[in-house]
Scaffold this motif. Structure first.
Motif, PDB file in Angstrom:
ATOM      1  N   UNK A  62      47.757  43.664  49.134  1.00 31.73           N
ATOM      2  CA  UNK A  62      48.194  45.014  49.524  1.00 31.73           C
ATOM      3  C   UNK A  62      49.508  45.426  48.869  1.00 31.73           C
ATOM      4  N   UNK A  63      50.320  44.464  48.460  1.00 33.94           N
ATOM      5  CA  UNK A  63      51.594  44.778  47.814  1.00 33.94           C
ATOM      6  C   UNK A  63      51.403  45.462  46.465  1.00 33.94           C
ATOM      7  N   UNK A  73      47.614  38.569  42.658  1.00 37.57           N
ATOM      8  CA  UNK A  73      46.209  38.515  42.259  1.00 37.57           C
ATOM      9  C   UNK A  73      45.368  39.599  42.930  1.00 37.57           C
ATOM     10  N   UNK A  74      44.225  39.825  42.318  1.00 35.27           N
ATOM     11  CA  UNK A  74      43.239  40.754  42.864  1.00 35.27           C
ATOM     12  C   UNK A  74      41.858  40.288  42.416  1.00 35.27           C
ATOM     13  N   UNK A  75      40.844  40.726  43.142  1.00 30.16           N
ATOM     14  CA  UNK A  75      39.452  40.427  42.805  1.00 30.16           C
ATOM     15  C   UNK A  75      38.834  41.655  42.160  1.00 30.16           C
ATOM     16  N   UNK A  76      38.094  41.436  41.085  1.00 29.89           N
ATOM     17  CA  UNK A  76      37.506  42.520  40.310  1.00 29.89           C
ATOM     18  C   UNK A  76      36.054  42.224  39.994  1.00 29.89           C
ATOM     19  N   UNK A  77      35.336  43.270  39.646  1.00 32.67           N
ATOM     20  CA  UNK A  77      34.009  43.152  39.066  1.00 32.67           C
ATOM     21  C   UNK A  77      34.094  43.805  37.696  1.00 32.67           C
ATOM     22  N   UNK A  78      33.497  43.164  36.689  1.00 32.13           N
ATOM     23  CA  UNK A  78      33.509  43.738  35.344  1.00 32.13           C
ATOM     24  C   UNK A  78      32.190  43.452  34.650  1.00 32.13           C
ATOM     25  N   UNK A  79      31.971  44.171  33.578  1.00 26.90           N
ATOM     26  CA  UNK A  79      30.772  43.960  32.786  1.00 26.90           C
ATOM     27  C   UNK A  79      30.980  44.459  31.377  1.00 26.90           C
ATOM     28  N   UNK A  80      30.210  43.905  30.461  1.00 32.75           N
ATOM     29  CA  UNK A  80      30.322  44.292  29.055  1.00 32.75           C
ATOM     30  C   UNK A  80      29.089  45.050  28.578  1.00 32.75           C
ATOM     31  N   UNK A  81      28.167  45.302  29.460  1.00 32.05           N
ATOM     32  CA  UNK A  81      26.955  46.036  29.126  1.00 32.05           C
ATOM     33  C   UNK A  81      27.319  47.447  28.659  1.00 32.05           C
ATOM     34  N   UNK A  82      26.620  47.921  27.670  1.00 34.24           N
ATOM     35  CA  UNK A  82      26.883  49.251  27.100  1.00 34.24           C
ATOM     36  C   UNK A  82      26.791  50.359  28.162  1.00 34.24           C
ATOM     37  N   UNK A 148      52.280  43.898  36.733  1.00 37.38           N
ATOM     38  CA  UNK A 148      52.717  45.274  36.973  1.00 37.38           C
ATOM     39  C   UNK A 148      53.114  45.992  35.685  1.00 37.38           C
ATOM     40  N   UNK A 149      53.680  45.272  34.728  1.00 33.25           N
ATOM     41  CA  UNK A 149      54.102  45.917  33.489  1.00 33.25           C
ATOM     42  C   UNK A 149      52.904  46.357  32.646  1.00 33.25           C
ATOM     43  N   UNK A 150      51.702  45.934  33.018  1.00 35.88           N
ATOM     44  CA  UNK A 150      50.507  46.313  32.282  1.00 35.88           C
ATOM     45  C   UNK A 150      49.784  47.517  32.883  1.00 35.88           C
ATOM     46  N   UNK A 151      50.228  47.987  34.052  1.00 37.09           N
ATOM     47  CA  UNK A 151      49.534  49.119  34.668  1.00 37.09           C
ATOM     48  C   UNK A 151      50.496  50.290  34.849  1.00 37.09           C
ATOM     49  N   UNK A 152      49.953  51.476  34.768  1.00 36.61           N
ATOM     50  CA  UNK A 152      50.738  52.697  34.875  1.00 36.61           C
ATOM     51  C   UNK A 152      51.454  52.740  36.226  1.00 36.61           C
ATOM     52  N   UNK A 153      52.717  53.055  36.207  1.00 39.42           N
ATOM     53  CA  UNK A 153      53.579  53.149  37.389  1.00 39.42           C
ATOM     54  C   UNK A 153      53.818  51.804  38.080  1.00 39.42           C
ATOM     55  N   UNK A 154      53.286  50.716  37.527  1.00 43.19           N
ATOM     56  CA  UNK A 154      53.524  49.398  38.090  1.00 43.19           C
ATOM     57  C   UNK A 154      52.821  49.127  39.405  1.00 43.19           C
ATOM     58  N   UNK A 155      51.786  49.912  39.710  1.00 43.22           N
ATOM     59  CA  UNK A 155      51.043  49.697  40.961  1.00 43.22           C
ATOM     60  C   UNK A 155      49.589  50.132  40.757  1.00 43.22           C
ATOM     61  N   UNK A 156      48.729  49.640  41.609  1.00 45.92           N
ATOM     62  CA  UNK A 156      47.318  50.027  41.542  1.00 45.92           C
ATOM     63  C   UNK A 156      47.143  51.394  42.185  1.00 45.92           C
ATOM     64  N   UNK A 157      46.845  52.374  41.372  1.00 46.34           N
ATOM     65  CA  UNK A 157      46.566  53.721  41.884  1.00 46.34           C
ATOM     66  C   UNK A 157      45.097  54.086  41.712  1.00 46.34           C
ATOM     67  N   UNK A 158      44.444  53.438  40.780  1.00 40.79           N
ATOM     68  CA  UNK A 158      43.047  53.741  40.508  1.00 40.79           C
ATOM     69  C   UNK A 158      42.159  52.557  40.799  1.00 40.79           C
TER      70      UNK A 158
END
Length: 190
Positions: A62-63, A73-82, A148-158
């Motif tokens: 939540x931080x 850390x966070x949990x994500x789902x990703x895929x490389x399918x077109x 945080x330095x890799x994301x806009x505004x240093x927080x998860x907004x999207x």
């Protein structure tokens, strides 16, 4: 970024030290986590050789949703399918579906994910997600540190983020530094 997503390749130059070097979060000194350590170890490789893909947040510390100095850390789902490159909302729908089953009793194919999400201290790399949750498209569940330095505004907004993946070399992934995000993505998605 859309052009980079179209060909799937991006190389972040050696002069981009701000993005190339990441520090191990202080909490990892006390909590050894080989999965997250692999992400740290492969970070530079992914920046140099990774292919761009989409991911969606399933759940996060939540931080990360507010300003702060520490990476988590966070949990994500990703895929490389077109199809995902063309419509990343496929991932947000699947992420919502995974979050809804967290801690619940469900079908045997999905129970593993319900249990993994309920245990918020467990990290995993590249676990195949049952295709019944992803409209038949192969996707993967992963845990990664959000720098945080890799994301806009240093927080998860999207909910959707561009990541770097090198599926033939490593199971680790990392977030594409925001310096390389397309303005259209920032304005319309983030």
């Amino acid at each position: 970024m859309q052009n980079a997503l179209a060909d799937g390749n991006l190389s972040i130059g050696h002069r981009e030290r701000r993005y190339r070097r990441v520090k191990k979060p202080s909490w990892m000194r006390f909590q050894k986590d080989p999965v997250l350590q692999q992400q740290l170890d492969q970070h530079e490789y992914l920046l140099e050789n990774g292919q761009i893909a989409w991911c969606a947040v399933i759940q996060a510390n939540e931080l990360l949703f507010s300003d702060g100095p520490h990476d988590h850390p966070a949990a994500f789902i990703y895929g490389t399918d077109k199809r995902i490159l063309e419509d990343p909302e496929i991932l947000t729908d699947a992420a919502e579906g995974l979050f809804e089953i967290k801690g619940r009793v469900t079908t045997p194919e999905v129970q593993h994910f319900a249990d993994r999400l309920a245990d918020e201290t467990t990290s995993d790399l590249k676990l195949p997600v049952p295709t019944e949750l992803t409209n038949g498209i192969q996707c993967f569940y992963t845990t990664m540190i959000v720098f945080r330095k890799h994301i806009l505004y240093g927080r998860l907004d999207g909910r959707i983020l561009p990541i770097l993946t090198a599926p033939h070399a490593t199971d680790a992934v990392t977030i594409l530094p925001e310096r390389y995000w397309d303005i259209e993505f920032i304005n319309n998605v983030w």
